[in-house]
Design an enzyme around this catalytic site. Structure first.
Site, PDB file in Angstrom:
ATOM      1  N   ASN A 106       0.856  -1.036  -0.086  1.00 56.01           N
ATOM      2  CA  ASN A 106       0.073   0.041   0.193  1.00 56.01           C
ATOM      3  C   ASN A 106       0.915   1.266   0.138  1.00 56.01           C
ATOM      4  O   ASN A 106       1.445   1.511   1.289  1.00 56.01           O
ATOM      5  CB  ASN A 106      -0.860   0.014   1.508  1.00 56.01           C
ATOM      6  CG  ASN A 106      -1.874   1.188   1.194  1.00 56.01           C
ATOM      7  OD1 ASN A 106      -1.809   2.061   0.386  1.00 56.01           O
ATOM      8  ND2 ASN A 106      -2.566   1.285   2.261  1.00 56.01           N
ATOM      9  N   TRP A 107       1.108   1.979  -1.236  1.00 53.52           N
ATOM     10  CA  TRP A 107       1.871   3.214  -1.371  1.00 53.52           C
ATOM     11  C   TRP A 107       1.258   4.236  -0.710  1.00 53.52           C
ATOM     12  O   TRP A 107       2.042   5.362  -0.838  1.00 53.52           O
ATOM     13  CB  TRP A 107       2.272   3.025  -2.694  1.00 53.52           C
ATOM     14  CG  TRP A 107       3.461   2.117  -3.129  1.00 53.52           C
ATOM     15  CD1 TRP A 107       3.889   1.203  -2.366  1.00 53.52           C
ATOM     16  CD2 TRP A 107       3.682   1.825  -4.481  1.00 53.52           C
ATOM     17  NE1 TRP A 107       4.880   0.641  -3.250  1.00 53.52           N
ATOM     18  CE2 TRP A 107       4.528   0.603  -4.534  1.00 53.52           C
ATOM     19  CE3 TRP A 107       3.317   2.313  -5.738  1.00 53.52           C
ATOM     20  CZ2 TRP A 107       5.192   0.023  -5.597  1.00 53.52           C
ATOM     21  CZ3 TRP A 107       3.928   1.581  -6.854  1.00 53.52           C
ATOM     22  CH2 TRP A 107       4.930   0.775  -7.000  1.00 53.52           C
ATOM     23  N   LYS A 108       0.212   4.224  -0.251  1.00 54.22           N
ATOM     24  CA  LYS A 108      -0.455   5.446   0.140  1.00 54.22           C
ATOM     25  C   LYS A 108      -0.186   6.698  -0.746  1.00 54.22           C
ATOM     26  O   LYS A 108      -0.274   6.617  -2.100  1.00 54.22           O
ATOM     27  CB  LYS A 108       0.100   5.739   1.607  1.00 54.22           C
ATOM     28  CG  LYS A 108      -0.313   4.436   2.412  1.00 54.22           C
ATOM     29  CD  LYS A 108       0.052   4.726   3.826  1.00 54.22           C
ATOM     30  CE  LYS A 108      -0.199   3.291   4.441  1.00 54.22           C
ATOM     31  NZ  LYS A 108      -0.090   3.559   6.204  1.00 54.22           N
ATOM     32  N   HIS A 115      -9.371   1.433   4.499  1.00 51.86           N
ATOM     33  CA  HIS A 115      -8.206   1.829   5.381  1.00 51.86           C
ATOM     34  C   HIS A 115      -8.483   2.552   6.503  1.00 51.86           C
ATOM     35  O   HIS A 115      -9.344   3.573   6.430  1.00 51.86           O
ATOM     36  CB  HIS A 115      -7.143   2.267   4.398  1.00 51.86           C
ATOM     37  CG  HIS A 115      -5.878   2.066   5.206  1.00 51.86           C
ATOM     38  ND1 HIS A 115      -5.464   3.151   5.870  1.00 51.86           N
ATOM     39  CD2 HIS A 115      -4.875   1.248   4.933  1.00 51.86           C
ATOM     40  CE1 HIS A 115      -4.149   2.699   6.191  1.00 51.86           C
ATOM     41  NE2 HIS A 115      -3.950   1.642   5.785  1.00 51.86           N
ATOM     42  N   GLU A 172      -6.817   5.032   7.611  1.00 55.48           N
ATOM     43  CA  GLU A 172      -6.637   6.443   7.231  1.00 55.48           C
ATOM     44  C   GLU A 172      -7.761   6.953   6.688  1.00 55.48           C
ATOM     45  O   GLU A 172      -8.123   8.231   6.870  1.00 55.48           O
ATOM     46  CB  GLU A 172      -5.341   6.605   6.325  1.00 55.48           C
ATOM     47  CG  GLU A 172      -4.157   6.283   7.304  1.00 55.48           C
ATOM     48  CD  GLU A 172      -2.950   5.556   6.428  1.00 55.48           C
ATOM     49  OE1 GLU A 172      -2.956   5.640   5.198  1.00 55.48           O
ATOM     50  OE2 GLU A 172      -1.843   5.101   7.010  1.00 55.48           O
ATOM     51  N   GLU A 194      -5.523  -4.659  10.633  1.00 55.27           N
ATOM     52  CA  GLU A 194      -4.545  -3.588  10.676  1.00 55.27           C
ATOM     53  C   GLU A 194      -4.744  -2.697  12.229  1.00 55.27           C
ATOM     54  O   GLU A 194      -5.721  -1.768  11.930  1.00 55.27           O
ATOM     55  CB  GLU A 194      -4.467  -2.656   9.768  1.00 55.27           C
ATOM     56  CG  GLU A 194      -4.099  -3.209   8.433  1.00 55.27           C
ATOM     57  CD  GLU A 194      -3.591  -2.419   7.270  1.00 55.27           C
ATOM     58  OE1 GLU A 194      -2.662  -2.434   6.746  1.00 55.27           O
ATOM     59  OE2 GLU A 194      -4.091  -1.243   7.112  1.00 55.27           O
ATOM     60  N   GLY A 244       2.364   2.731  10.810  1.00 54.19           N
ATOM     61  CA  GLY A 244       3.068   4.029  10.721  1.00 54.19           C
ATOM     62  C   GLY A 244       3.833   4.361  11.696  1.00 54.19           C
ATOM     63  O   GLY A 244       4.539   5.317  11.890  1.00 54.19           O
ATOM     64  N   SER A 279       3.450  -1.493  10.486  1.00 50.18           N
ATOM     65  CA  SER A 279       4.732  -1.723  10.830  1.00 50.18           C
ATOM     66  C   SER A 279       5.406  -3.132  10.288  1.00 50.18           C
ATOM     67  O   SER A 279       6.208  -3.630  11.150  1.00 50.18           O
ATOM     68  CB  SER A 279       4.924  -1.326  12.238  1.00 50.18           C
ATOM     69  OG  SER A 279       4.637  -0.182  12.320  1.00 50.18           O
ATOM     70  N   GLY A 304       2.918  -0.991   4.390  1.00 55.73           N
ATOM     71  CA  GLY A 304       3.078   0.585   4.061  1.00 55.73           C
ATOM     72  C   GLY A 304       4.519   1.032   3.866  1.00 55.73           C
ATOM     73  O   GLY A 304       4.991   0.591   2.734  1.00 55.73           O
ATOM     74  N   GLY A 305       4.920   1.501   4.762  1.00 55.26           N
ATOM     75  CA  GLY A 305       6.342   2.277   4.727  1.00 55.26           C
ATOM     76  C   GLY A 305       7.243   1.285   4.160  1.00 55.26           C
ATOM     77  O   GLY A 305       8.147   1.639   3.119  1.00 55.26           O
TER      78      GLY A 305
HETATM   79  P1  13P Z   1       2.939   0.910   7.817  1.00 54.80           P
HETATM   80  O1  13P Z   1       3.646  -0.584   7.308  1.00 54.80           O
HETATM   81  O2  13P Z   1       3.686   2.180   7.142  1.00 54.80           O
HETATM   82  O3  13P Z   1       2.675   0.684   9.183  1.00 54.80           O
HETATM   83  O4  13P Z   1       1.358   0.781   7.007  1.00 54.80           O
HETATM   84  C1  13P Z   1       0.790  -0.246   7.221  1.00 54.80           C
HETATM   85  C2  13P Z   1      -0.553   0.109   6.166  1.00 54.80           C
HETATM   86  O5  13P Z   1      -1.157   1.134   6.545  1.00 54.80           O
HETATM   87  C3  13P Z   1      -0.865  -0.870   5.114  1.00 54.80           C
HETATM   88  O6  13P Z   1      -1.978  -0.276   4.724  1.00 54.80           O
END
Ligand code: 13P
Length: 259
Positions: free
Chosen positions: A9-11, A95, A97, A167, A173, A213, A234-235
Site C-alpha cells: 500500500n503505497w498510500k 483503510h 486512514e 490492521e 506507521g 509496521s 505500508g512504509g
Molecule cells: P505501515 O506498514 O507503514 O505501518 O502501514 C501499514 C498500512 O497502513 C498498510 O495498509
C-alpha cells in the site's frame, strides 16, 4: 490451502514515473517467485501505468479506495468499473486512514465492497482497533462490529474470495507492530467469525492478512502464525529490496507452515 498474499500500500507516495520504475524492477526481481500473490496499490494516477508495467508477470494491481456509484457528478471520485478498466484487479476498502481522515464509516465500506464485487474487483477490507479500544479490552468486539457491518449482505462465495486485512490502528506507521501473539489472537478470532457467519468453505478460502509496521525483520515471526495469510505493507513497501525481502520471507514461511 491459501496462497500467501503480500500487498504494497503505497498510500500517497510515488509519482507515475516512480511507480512504474518500481514495478518494472520488482517484475524482473520476482520473476522466479511462484505461489505467492503479490499486489501493488499505487495512487490512482499510476494504476493504469503500473498495470501495464506488470502485465503477464503474476503481479496484480489494486486501487486504494473507490466510490460506490458507477459514474456521475461526484467530483474527485473514482468508480469501481473505472479502476477495473484501468487494470486493477483488487481494491483496498476501509483503510483506517480513510476512516480517520476522510470520514469513512462501516456503512460506506459496505457499499464500496458491494460495488467492488459488482465490477469484478476483489476487495481488501481493512479492520482494526484503536489503542484506546485495545486498552479497554475491546479489540475483539470492535472487530466483530466492523466485520458484521462491512461484510453485510455478502454471499459465502463472495466472502471466500475477499481479503480481510487486520490492521491495528496503533501499529500503522508507528514502527510498533502487533506481537505475533496479538496478531494470532485477532486473526484466529476473525477466521472463527467468518466460519460462524459464512460457513467453513468461505472461512477457509478467505485470506486474512496482517498490516501495521511490517518490516523485513519482523515478517517471519508474524507470518508464522497459523491464521496469518500474508501482509499489507505500508512504509516498508516503498523500497523494492525491502519489499522483495518481505515477499520472499512470507513465501518461505508459508512453505514451512505447509509441511
Ligand atoms: P505501515 O506498514 O507503514 O505501518 O502501514 C501499514 C498500512 O497502513 C498498510 O495498509
Amino acid at each position: 490451502m491459501r496462497v500467501p498474499f503480500v500487498a504494497a500500500n503505497w498510500k500517497m507516495y510515488k509519482t507515475v514515473h516512480e511507480a512504474v520504475a518500481f514495478a518494472k524492477q520488482l517484475k524482473n526481481a520476482a520473476k522466479d517467485i511462484v505461489d505467492v500473490e503479490i499486489v501493488l496499490a499505487p495512487p490512482f494516477l499510476a494504476v493504469h501505468a503500473v498495470a501495464d508495467a506488470v502485465r503477464a508477470s503474476g503481479i496484480a494491481v489494486a486501487g486504494q479506495d473507490l466510490y460506490w456509484e458507477r459514474e456521475g457528478a461526484f467530483t474527485g471520485a473514482v468508480s469501481a468499473p473505472m479502476l477495473r478498466e484501468a487494470g486493477a484487479e483488487l481494491v483496498i476498502i476501509g483503510h483506517s486512514e480513510r476512516r480517520r481522515l476522510f470520514g469513512e464509516t462501516d456503512e460506506t465500506v459496505s457499499r464500496k465492497v458491494h460495488a467492488a464485487f459488482a465490477a469484478d474487483l476483489t476487495p481488501i477490507v481493512c479492520v482494526g482497533e484503536t489503542l484506546e479500544a485495545r486498552d479497554r479490552g475491546e479489540t475483539l468486539s470492535v472487530l466483530d462490529q466492523q466485520l458484521t457491518r462491512d461484510l453485510d449482505g455478502l454471499s459465502s462465495e463472495q466472502v471466500g474470495l475477499l481479503v480481510v486485512a487486520y490492521e491495528p490502528v496503533w501499529a500503522i506507521g508507528t514502527g510498533r507492530n502487533a506481537t505475533p501473539e496479538q496478531a494470532a489472537e485477532a486473526h484466529q478470532h476473525i477466521r472463527q467469525r467468518l466460519r460462524a457467519w459464512f460457513g467453513a468453505d468461505a472461512a477457509d478460502q478467505c485470506h486474512v492478512i496482517y498490516g501495521g509496521s511490517v518490516k523485513p525483520d519482523n515478517t517471519a515471526d508474524l507470518m508464522s502464525q497459523p491464521d496469518v495469510d500474508g501482509a499489507l505493507v505500508g512504509g516498508a513497501s516503498l523500497d523494492v529490496t525491502g519489499f522483495l525481502t518481505i515477499v520472499k520471507t512470507t513465501h518461505r514461511v508459508a512453505a514451512s507452515k505447509r509441511t
